[in-house]
Design a protein around this motif. Structure first.
Motif, short mmCIF file in Angstrom:
data_model
loop_
_atom_site.label_atom_id
_atom_site.label_comp_id
_atom_site.label_asym_id
_atom_site.label_seq_id
_atom_site.Cartn_x
_atom_site.Cartn_y
_atom_site.Cartn_z
N LYS A 14 -15.04 23.39 -7.54
CA LYS A 14 -14.94 22.13 -6.80
C LYS A 14 -15.59 21.00 -7.59
N PHE A 15 -16.73 21.26 -8.19
CA PHE A 15 -17.40 20.25 -9.00
C PHE A 15 -16.52 19.83 -10.17
N ALA A 16 -15.93 20.81 -10.85
CA ALA A 16 -15.05 20.50 -11.99
C ALA A 16 -13.84 19.68 -11.53
N ARG A 17 -13.26 20.04 -10.41
CA ARG A 17 -12.11 19.30 -9.87
C ARG A 17 -12.52 17.87 -9.51
N ASP A 18 -13.66 17.73 -8.85
CA ASP A 18 -14.14 16.39 -8.49
C ASP A 18 -14.38 15.52 -9.72
N GLN A 19 -14.91 16.10 -10.77
CA GLN A 19 -15.15 15.36 -12.01
C GLN A 19 -13.83 14.93 -12.65
N GLU A 20 -12.84 15.81 -12.62
CA GLU A 20 -11.53 15.49 -13.18
C GLU A 20 -10.87 14.35 -12.39
N VAL A 21 -10.98 14.41 -11.08
CA VAL A 21 -10.41 13.36 -10.22
C VAL A 21 -11.07 12.02 -10.54
N GLU A 22 -12.40 12.00 -10.63
CA GLU A 22 -13.11 10.75 -10.93
C GLU A 22 -12.73 10.22 -12.31
#
Length: 108
Positions: A14-22
């Motif tokens: 989830k952290f990796a996905r959130d970083q990619e989205v940002e």
């Protein structure tokens, strides 16, 4: 222990996905900022595309938004467009919201 490990991996994913989205939202915002500034400077469509890409690249110079703000302020001033940091920051916030909306719309 397996449930704990699974939960840890889920949080990491989830952290990796959130970083990619940002990252994607910020890159889109910077492109929108570049297009806005290019219009203010009266650039051609070809120059606008190149300039928008240059603004996206400028964000990799340092963490945060200051590198992008400096680039925009310097380029606009060099093109005899009178603008202050406060106006650039306001446009930056506006384009952030717009980029976020574009991202959300693209997910639906």
């Amino acid at each position: 222990m397996s449930a704990f490990d699974d939960r840890g991996r889920a949080h990491e994913a989830k952290f990796a996905r959130d970083q990619e989205v940002e990252f994607r939202i910020t890159a889109r915002r910077n492109r929108l900022l570049g297009e806005w500034a290019a219009e203010r400077m009266g650039l051609t469509p070809e120059e606008t595309d190149a300039y928008a890409k240059a603004v996206v690249q400028a964000d990799f110079e340092e963490a945060g938004d200051e590198d992008v703000i400096r680039k925009l302020a310097g380029d606009l001033t060099a093109a005899n467009v009178e603008i202050g940091d406060a106006e650039i920051r306001a446009i930056l916030n506006e384009k952030t919201a717009e980029a976020r909306r574009h991202f959300i719309d693209s997910q639906n």
